[in-house]
Scaffold this motif. Structure first.
Motif, short mmCIF file in Angstrom:
data_model
loop_
_atom_site.label_atom_id
_atom_site.label_comp_id
_atom_site.label_asym_id
_atom_site.label_seq_id
_atom_site.Cartn_x
_atom_site.Cartn_y
_atom_site.Cartn_z
N PHE A 1 -6.28 41.44 38.57
CA PHE A 1 -5.10 42.23 38.96
C PHE A 1 -5.09 43.62 38.32
O PHE A 1 -4.03 44.22 38.16
N SER A 2 -6.26 44.15 37.96
CA SER A 2 -6.31 45.44 37.28
C SER A 2 -5.85 46.59 38.18
O SER A 2 -5.43 47.63 37.69
N GLU A 3 -5.94 46.38 39.52
CA GLU A 3 -5.53 47.44 40.45
C GLU A 3 -4.20 47.11 41.13
O GLU A 3 -3.83 47.73 42.11
N ILE A 4 -3.51 46.11 40.59
CA ILE A 4 -2.23 45.67 41.16
C ILE A 4 -1.09 46.18 40.28
O ILE A 4 -1.22 46.18 39.04
N PRO A 5 0.02 46.67 40.84
CA PRO A 5 1.16 47.10 40.02
C PRO A 5 1.56 46.01 39.03
O PRO A 5 1.54 44.82 39.36
N SER A 6 1.92 46.42 37.80
CA SER A 6 2.17 45.47 36.72
C SER A 6 3.26 44.46 37.05
O SER A 6 3.15 43.28 36.71
N GLU A 7 4.31 44.89 37.74
CA GLU A 7 5.40 43.97 38.07
C GLU A 7 4.93 42.87 39.00
O GLU A 7 5.23 41.69 38.83
N LYS A 8 4.14 43.25 40.02
CA LYS A 8 3.61 42.27 40.96
C LYS A 8 2.61 41.37 40.26
O LYS A 8 2.57 40.15 40.51
N LYS A 9 1.79 41.93 39.39
CA LYS A 9 0.81 41.14 38.64
C LYS A 9 1.50 40.05 37.84
O LYS A 9 1.10 38.89 37.87
N GLU A 10 2.52 40.42 37.09
CA GLU A 10 3.23 39.45 36.24
C GLU A 10 3.87 38.36 37.07
O GLU A 10 3.85 37.17 36.70
N ALA A 11 4.43 38.73 38.23
CA ALA A 11 5.10 37.74 39.08
C ALA A 11 4.09 36.73 39.63
O ALA A 11 4.35 35.52 39.65
N ILE A 12 2.91 37.22 40.07
CA ILE A 12 1.89 36.32 40.62
C ILE A 12 1.33 35.42 39.54
O ILE A 12 1.18 34.21 39.74
N GLU A 13 1.00 35.99 38.38
CA GLU A 13 0.46 35.20 37.29
C GLU A 13 1.43 34.11 36.86
O GLU A 13 1.05 32.96 36.65
N THR A 14 2.69 34.47 36.74
CA THR A 14 3.71 33.51 36.31
C THR A 14 3.82 32.36 37.31
O THR A 14 3.88 31.18 36.95
N GLN A 15 3.81 32.69 38.61
CA GLN A 15 3.93 31.67 39.66
C GLN A 15 2.75 30.72 39.64
O GLN A 15 2.91 29.50 39.76
N ILE A 16 1.54 31.26 39.45
CA ILE A 16 0.33 30.41 39.46
C ILE A 16 0.25 29.58 38.20
O ILE A 16 -0.09 28.38 38.23
N LEU A 17 0.56 30.16 37.06
CA LEU A 17 0.45 29.43 35.79
C LEU A 17 1.47 28.31 35.67
O LEU A 17 1.34 27.44 34.82
N LYS A 18 2.51 28.34 36.52
CA LYS A 18 3.51 27.26 36.51
C LYS A 18 3.09 26.06 37.34
O LYS A 18 3.79 25.03 37.34
#
Length: 270
Positions: A252-269
């Motif tokens: 997610f290095s080229e993804i906006p930080s807010e979207k990155k955090e939301a996707i990571e949080t959803q997957i890690l849950k």
């Protein structure tokens, strides 16, 4: 028959049909439709314009890009002339980004200005702007084809001929393909074995990513890492260890930080 106009710049428009076949077409703005990838050779600006409609998928766009690169390097043979050899650059435009990204929007506006000019057809789908001195060329009975030019080897430093690019298969994201990739992972000694719960975990992560991104290209690496890409570049890479997903640092290095955090949080849950 075409007439070679002395001192004039030439223009040709191509439709990249199914299977990567490049066909010259009439030079008109209305050729740009959502289901097409269109190539324009522009000698005046020394550019190859590559325009993708909104309905074009990842594989057709990559195929069209390879054909545009071939035209840029080797030109196009029409009649007894080779047009557009050694143009300077390829300008790629994705119509989905027009109006959303400044660079895509500006490039699209430049292409529209070009297509709005008054062109004169001189035969074999070759066009010029205005009129100039003419040099007759012999009639061509067969349809023009892209001339594949092989560099002449130099005795002291021979150049190896470039290998042909393999055709890409259309990626299909479904359970069967995922299971086949994971089965290959288990059969390779260097890859960690995955049980059914790990496979289900990976499948759920991919479904979440499919909701956020379109035209995904999914691959399984030798170390068991799952890599997710788009035509524009890398999205993320992750692996499963002790029934938990962990992302590689460049994810997610080229993804906006807010979207990155939301996707990571959803997957890690999961």
């Amino acid at each position: 028959m075409i007439n070679i106009h002395v001192g004039k710049s030439f223009y040709i428009m191509f439709d990249v049909a199914e299977g990567g076949i490049v066909e010259p077409i009439e030079f008109r703005k209305d050729q740009l439709t959502p289901d097409k990838s269109i190539i324009v050779m522009d000698e005046d600006n020394q550019k190859v314009w590559l325009w993708h409609g909104k309905g074009r998928g990842l594989v057709p766009r990559r195929t069209a890009l390879r054909q545009a690169q071939s035209l840029k390097g080797h030109g196009y043979q029409a009649g007894n002339a080779i047009i557009g050899r050694d143009l300077d650059a390829i300008i790629e435009i994705d119509d989905r980004k027009v109006g959303r990204e400044p660079e895509s929007t500006q490039n699209n506006e430049k292409l529209m200005l070009l297509l709005n000019k008054n062109f004169e057809g001189i035969g074999n789908f070759v066009y010029i702007i205005g009129k100039g001195g003419e040099k007759p060329a012999p009639a061509q009975k067969s349809q023009p084809v892209i001339k594949q030019v092989t560099p002449t080897p130099i005795a002291s430093k021979p150049k190896a001929q470039e290998p042909e690019h393999p055709k890409l298969d259309t990626p299909k994201i479904n359970v069967n393909v995922l299971n086949e990739e994971l089965a290959k992972t288990e059969q390779t000694p260097s890859k960690p074995a995955l049980d059914d719960s790990d496979k289900l975990l990976i499948g759920k992560a991919i479904v979440i990513l499919m909701d956020q991104f379109k035209d995904l290209l999914i691959s399984s690496k030798d170390d068991g890492t799952i890599k997710i890409e788009q035509m524009e570049g890398n999205i993320c890479s992750f692996s499963v260890d002790n029934h938990k997903i962990s992302f590689t640092p460049d994810s997610f290095s080229e993804i906006p930080s807010e979207k990155k955090e939301a996707i990571e949080t959803q997957i890690l849950k999961i």
